[in-house]
Design a protein around this motif. Structure first.
Motif, PDB file in Angstrom:
ATOM      1  N   LYS A 125      61.166  11.757  49.875  1.00 27.89           N
ATOM      2  CA  LYS A 125      62.540  12.178  49.579  1.00 27.89           C
ATOM      3  C   LYS A 125      62.594  13.114  48.383  1.00 27.89           C
ATOM      4  N   PRO A 154      62.744  19.019  50.833  1.00 29.41           N
ATOM      5  CA  PRO A 154      64.152  19.409  50.659  1.00 29.41           C
ATOM      6  C   PRO A 154      65.051  18.745  51.697  1.00 29.41           C
ATOM      7  N   GLU A 155      66.278  18.503  51.314  1.00 27.51           N
ATOM      8  CA  GLU A 155      67.239  17.867  52.205  1.00 27.51           C
ATOM      9  C   GLU A 155      67.384  18.681  53.489  1.00 27.51           C
ATOM     10  N   GLY A 156      67.325  17.984  54.626  1.00 21.70           N
ATOM     11  CA  GLY A 156      67.473  18.651  55.909  1.00 21.70           C
ATOM     12  C   GLY A 156      66.175  19.096  56.543  1.00 21.70           C
ATOM     13  N   THR A 180      60.586  15.432  57.522  1.00 16.88           N
ATOM     14  CA  THR A 180      59.780  14.607  56.611  1.00 16.88           C
ATOM     15  C   THR A 180      58.482  14.122  57.244  1.00 16.88           C
ATOM     16  N   GLN A 186      67.260  12.599  61.515  1.00 16.20           N
ATOM     17  CA  GLN A 186      66.819  13.945  61.854  1.00 16.20           C
ATOM     18  C   GLN A 186      66.834  14.123  63.377  1.00 16.20           C
TER      19      GLN A 186
END
Length: 312
Positions: A118, A122-124, A127, A222
């Motif tokens: 996390k 980066p967000e979005g 992962t 996601q």
């Protein structure tokens, strides 16, 4: 309907459910046994580290391997390992309770990879890449600590095909996920005993066995992951064209290097007409006959898609 008739109906339903479950179990055990034999996955004296995530695939893998351990002509031991990645809300008590009830040797490894992923990704963004690399490194270390000779992962047939298409569509490589391989550090052997198993069969088996499934919340938000898109494509093909998935998987085991285009795989440079007939020669002028996807023979011992399953 009187009480006697109702009892008979329920009894018949129970019998059918048990029959279908036994049929499904036999199919999965047969598929796992074939994969183990074809790739020499497990050898006498092996200590197999079964990686247990809490999902349907790894539960099924452990369950089938424990069953085969009792009937296999070779001796091998099993140790179940779960990596607690410290995801928020992860029910840490579920797997220890389940594994203790089985009496199987196990180890729970606690590593906060969730915070690392996390923080770094980066967000979005996806992962999965970083998460899998961190997880792989930890599992290799634990395998050394436990003296494991094989590391068993719960990837099934559709996982392998998804990887093939992901590499083709996005990586420019004709590469899938092998049922057995040596790790990149050369120190471990990774096996995938469910390589021949259909995901739909695994899902039915997991429901019938009432495994305490633990969802992965790290990547659950996601919805547009490339693997998920590929998975939906394969599932749609399987529904609309029965037999296509079986045919594609057989293709992975029936490779003809001379009819691809990789000069490192086949010596095209030195190919010469020498008058000697060859099985891999070009047949460009021959008319090839392909079976319709729906007409491809599927093993008769496979459980029917419409069969119900009952708990054992």
């Amino acid at each position: 309907m009187n009480a006697a008739t109702e009892t008979t109906v329920l009894s018949d339903a129970d019998k059918k459910a048990r029959f279908n479950f036994n049929k499904l179990t036999k199919w999965l055990r047969h598929a796992v046994g074939d994969a183990i034999n074809d790739f020499n996955m497990i050898e006498p004296g092996d200590r197999v580290m079964v990686c247990l995530s809490g999902g349907k695939d790894s539960y099924t893998m452990l369950d089938i391997l424990l069953g085969l351990q009792q009937s296999a002509p070779i001796d091998f031991s099993i140790v179940a390992v779960n990596l607690d990645q410290k995801q928020p809300g992860f029910p840490g008590h579920v797997l220890p309770q389940y594994l203790s009830s089985l009496g199987v040797e196990y180890r729970i490894v606690e590593e906060d990879t969730y915070s690392i992923v996390k923080r770094v990704v980066p967000e979005g963004k996806t992962t999965c890449g970083l998460c899998s690399r961190l997880r792989r490194g930890i599992l290799y270390r634990v395998a050394d600590e436990l003296g494991a000779t094989k590391i068993a992962l719960g990837h099934h047939r559709e996982d392998i095909l998804e990887t093939l298409f992901l590499n083709m569509f996005h990586g420019g490589k004709l590469k899938a996920m092998p049922p057995k391989l040596v790790s990149d550090d050369g120190r471990h052997v990774v096996i995938r005993p469910l390589a021949y198993c259909r995901e739909k069969d695994i899902a039915r088996y997991a429901v019938a066995r009432a495994f305490p499934i633990i969802p992965c919340n790290l990547c659950g938000s996601q919805p547009n992951l490339q693997r998920q898109v590929i998975g939906e494509m394969i599932a749609d093909w399987d529904k609309r064209f029965p037999g296509r998935i079986e045919s594609m998987f057989r293709a992975l085991r029936n490779v003809v290097p001379s009819h691809l285009a990789d000069p490192a795989l086949y010596d095209f440079v030195n190919a010469r007409a020498d008058g000697v007939a060859r099985a891999d020669g070009d047949k460009a002028f021959d008319r090839e006959n392909f079976a319709e996807p729906g007409r491809i023979n599927i093993l008769a011992s496979r459980p029917d898609d419409d069969d119900g399953c009952g708990a054992p």
